[in-house]
Enzyme design. Structure first.
Site, PDB file in Angstrom:
ATOM      1  N   GLY A  13      -0.756   2.744   0.241  1.00  0.00           N
ATOM      2  CA  GLY A  13      -1.164   3.146  -1.116  1.00  0.00           C
ATOM      3  C   GLY A  13      -1.446   4.639  -1.155  1.00  0.00           C
ATOM      4  NE  ARG A  74       0.333  -1.105   0.754  1.00  0.00           N
ATOM      5  CZ  ARG A  74      -0.071  -0.953  -0.504  1.00  0.00           C
ATOM      6  NH1 ARG A  74       0.687  -1.343  -1.498  1.00  0.00           N
ATOM      7  NH2 ARG A  74      -1.255  -0.430  -0.765  1.00  0.00           N
ATOM      8  CG  ASP A 105      -7.172   0.117   9.752  1.00  0.00           C
ATOM      9  OD1 ASP A 105      -7.247   1.155  10.426  1.00  0.00           O
ATOM     10  OD2 ASP A 105      -8.122  -0.679   9.577  1.00  0.00           O
ATOM     11  CB  THR A 127      -6.817   4.322   2.182  1.00  0.00           C
ATOM     12  OG1 THR A 127      -7.318   3.273   1.324  1.00  0.00           O
ATOM     13  CG2 THR A 127      -7.697   4.356   3.411  1.00  0.00           C
ATOM     14  CG  ASP A 129      -8.834   0.558  -0.230  1.00  0.00           C
ATOM     15  OD1 ASP A 129      -8.999   0.706  -1.454  1.00  0.00           O
ATOM     16  OD2 ASP A 129      -7.832   0.007   0.269  1.00  0.00           O
ATOM     17  CG  ASP A 131      -9.683   0.081   4.126  1.00  0.00           C
ATOM     18  OD1 ASP A 131      -9.295   1.248   4.363  1.00  0.00           O
ATOM     19  OD2 ASP A 131      -8.905  -0.821   3.788  1.00  0.00           O
ATOM     20  NE  ARG A 173      -5.587  -2.730   1.328  1.00  0.00           N
ATOM     21  CZ  ARG A 173      -4.344  -2.978   0.914  1.00  0.00           C
ATOM     22  NH1 ARG A 173      -3.868  -4.191   1.006  1.00  0.00           N
ATOM     23  NH2 ARG A 173      -3.583  -2.025   0.424  1.00  0.00           N
TER      24      ARG A 173
HETATM   25  O1  F6P Z   1      -5.358   0.428  -0.444  1.00  0.00           O
HETATM   26  C1  F6P Z   1      -5.447   0.992  -1.702  1.00  0.00           C
HETATM   27  C2  F6P Z   1      -5.339  -0.073  -2.768  1.00  0.00           C
HETATM   28  O2  F6P Z   1      -5.405   0.551  -4.026  1.00  0.00           O
HETATM   29  C3  F6P Z   1      -6.378  -1.191  -2.681  1.00  0.00           C
HETATM   30  O3  F6P Z   1      -7.614  -0.824  -3.190  1.00  0.00           O
HETATM   31  C4  F6P Z   1      -5.682  -2.278  -3.457  1.00  0.00           C
HETATM   32  O4  F6P Z   1      -6.108  -3.544  -2.987  1.00  0.00           O
HETATM   33  C5  F6P Z   1      -4.239  -2.067  -3.137  1.00  0.00           C
HETATM   34  O5  F6P Z   1      -4.104  -0.741  -2.663  1.00  0.00           O
HETATM   35  C6  F6P Z   1      -3.300  -2.247  -4.309  1.00  0.00           C
HETATM   36  O6  F6P Z   1      -2.007  -2.168  -3.844  1.00  0.00           O
HETATM   37  P1  F6P Z   1      -0.739  -1.925  -4.783  1.00  0.00           P
HETATM   38  O7  F6P Z   1      -0.734  -0.489  -5.186  1.00  0.00           O
HETATM   39  O8  F6P Z   1       0.398  -2.271  -3.922  1.00  0.00           O
HETATM   40  O9  F6P Z   1      -0.893  -2.820  -5.979  1.00  0.00           O
END
Ligand code: F6P
Length: 322
Positions: A13, A74, A105, A127, A129, A131, A173
């Site tokens: 992300g 990803r 991660d 990120t 998050d 995390d 997340r």
């Molecule tokens: O890791 C960043 C994040 O925005 C998280 O907070 C969320 O769960 C996820 O990515 C959303 O992913 P996507 O952009 O693929 O919908």
């Protein structure tokens, strides 16, 4: 001695501040006599030969911009041993001896696979998050929290006018850091995070009923994405307290926007450290922040660490949100 070639990619992300990190990597690399290659769309760029040589001017005018100038993804294909081998072969073909991976991660696990194929890798935590266990700070966290805070401040205006309860889901997340800090900053009555068990009836409903008796008429409840249940919580609050409730998922707005000063400075420091490591032939490390200092940690050690939430901060938040 021939010049060293390194590459940089952003993966997973996106996060505000990634551009500042890319800029620092490119400029520190060039300052140290290296050739720097930008890889597009995360690991996909290594599989599809989608790369570009960077110069001082290719990273001009990006420090203040959200998103990532290298694009991100990803990559499904990369997540296989054939994918990793293909990426390593491509690196070898271009003479890339070191790679800086800006991401979370998952992206670091991908980097570790590549290091097993002989490419030196250095990870930079990027990120929203926050995390990643080995670092107290990840690039994008501050901007995302400030965005969430501004959005909830707006929701507070309308909740206040209507004597309502605004229940807001924030990203993160499986991590509750964005929720906890945003919750404190907006004066939420309750903050629900995945790391800390809660009893909704007692910790939220009963607390609201008690607080109502003191004259409070509008409420904010922050729910971390990793907890879920926004629709149920919204319905249940209205039914049990008689206060009109509205649920809002903040969503991807938290991932965008111009990075805050903190994100730009941390990203610049981390980007620069990553290149210094590669210059000194120190690969397979993650750049991190510990006690406000930029440090670096061996990749396996970093990935084995377990992320925890600040329980004292959570306790304090509950005490003052009354
Ligand atoms: O890791 C960043 C994040 O925005 C998280 O907070 C969320 O769960 C996820 O990515 C959303 O992913 P996507 O952009 O693929 O919908």
């Amino acid at each position: 001695m021939s010049e060293k070639t390194i590459a940089v990619l952003t993966s997973g992300g996106d996060a505000p501040g990634m551009n500042a990190a890319v800029r620092a990597v490119v400029r520190t690399g060039i300052a140290n006599g290296m050739k720097v290659i930008g890889v597009k769309r995360g690991y996909n760029g290594l599989l599809e030969n989608d790369v570009v040589e960077m110069n001082l001017r290719s990273v001009s005018d990006i420090i203040h911009k959200g998103g990532t100038c290298l694009y991100t993804a990803r990559s499904e294909e990369y997540n296989s041993s054939e994918g990793v081998k293909k990426a390593a072969a491509f690196c070898n073909k271009l003479g890339i001896s070191g790679l800086v991976v800006i991401g979370g991660d998952g992206s670091f696990r991908g980097a570790r696979e590549l290091s097993a194929e002989g490419i030196q890798v250095v990870g930079i935590p990027g990120t929203i998050d926050n995390d990643i266990a080995c670092t107290e700070y990840t690039i994008g966290f501050d901007t995302a929290m400030n965005t969430a805070m501004e959005m909830v401040d707006k929701l507070r205006d309308t909740a206040q006018s209507h004597n309502r309860c605004s229940i807001v889901e924030v990203m993160g997340r499986r991590c509750g850091d964005v929720a906890l800090k945003t919750g404190i900053a907006v004066g939420a009555t309750a903050i629900l995070v995945p790391e800390i068990p809660f009893n909704f009836e007692k910790d939220v409903i009963q607390k609201m009923l008690n607080t109502q008796k003191t004259g409070k008429k509008h409420f904010i409840v922050i729910v971390a994405e990793g907890v879920g249940g926004l629709e149920y919580f919204t319905r249940r609050i209205q039914e049990a307290t008689g206060i009109e409730a509205r649920g809002t998922v903040l969503g991807h707005v938290q991932r965008g926007g111009s990075p805050t000063l903190r994100d730009r400075v941390v990203a610049s420091r981390m980007g620069s450290r990553a290149v210094e490591l590669l210059r000194d032939n120190k690969g397979n490390r993650i750049v991190a922040m510990q006690q406000g200092q930029i440090v670096d940690i061996e990749i396996n050690e970093a990935l084995d660490m377990k992320k925890t939430i600040d329980k004292d901060l959570y306790k304090m938040a509950l005490e003052i949100s009354i």
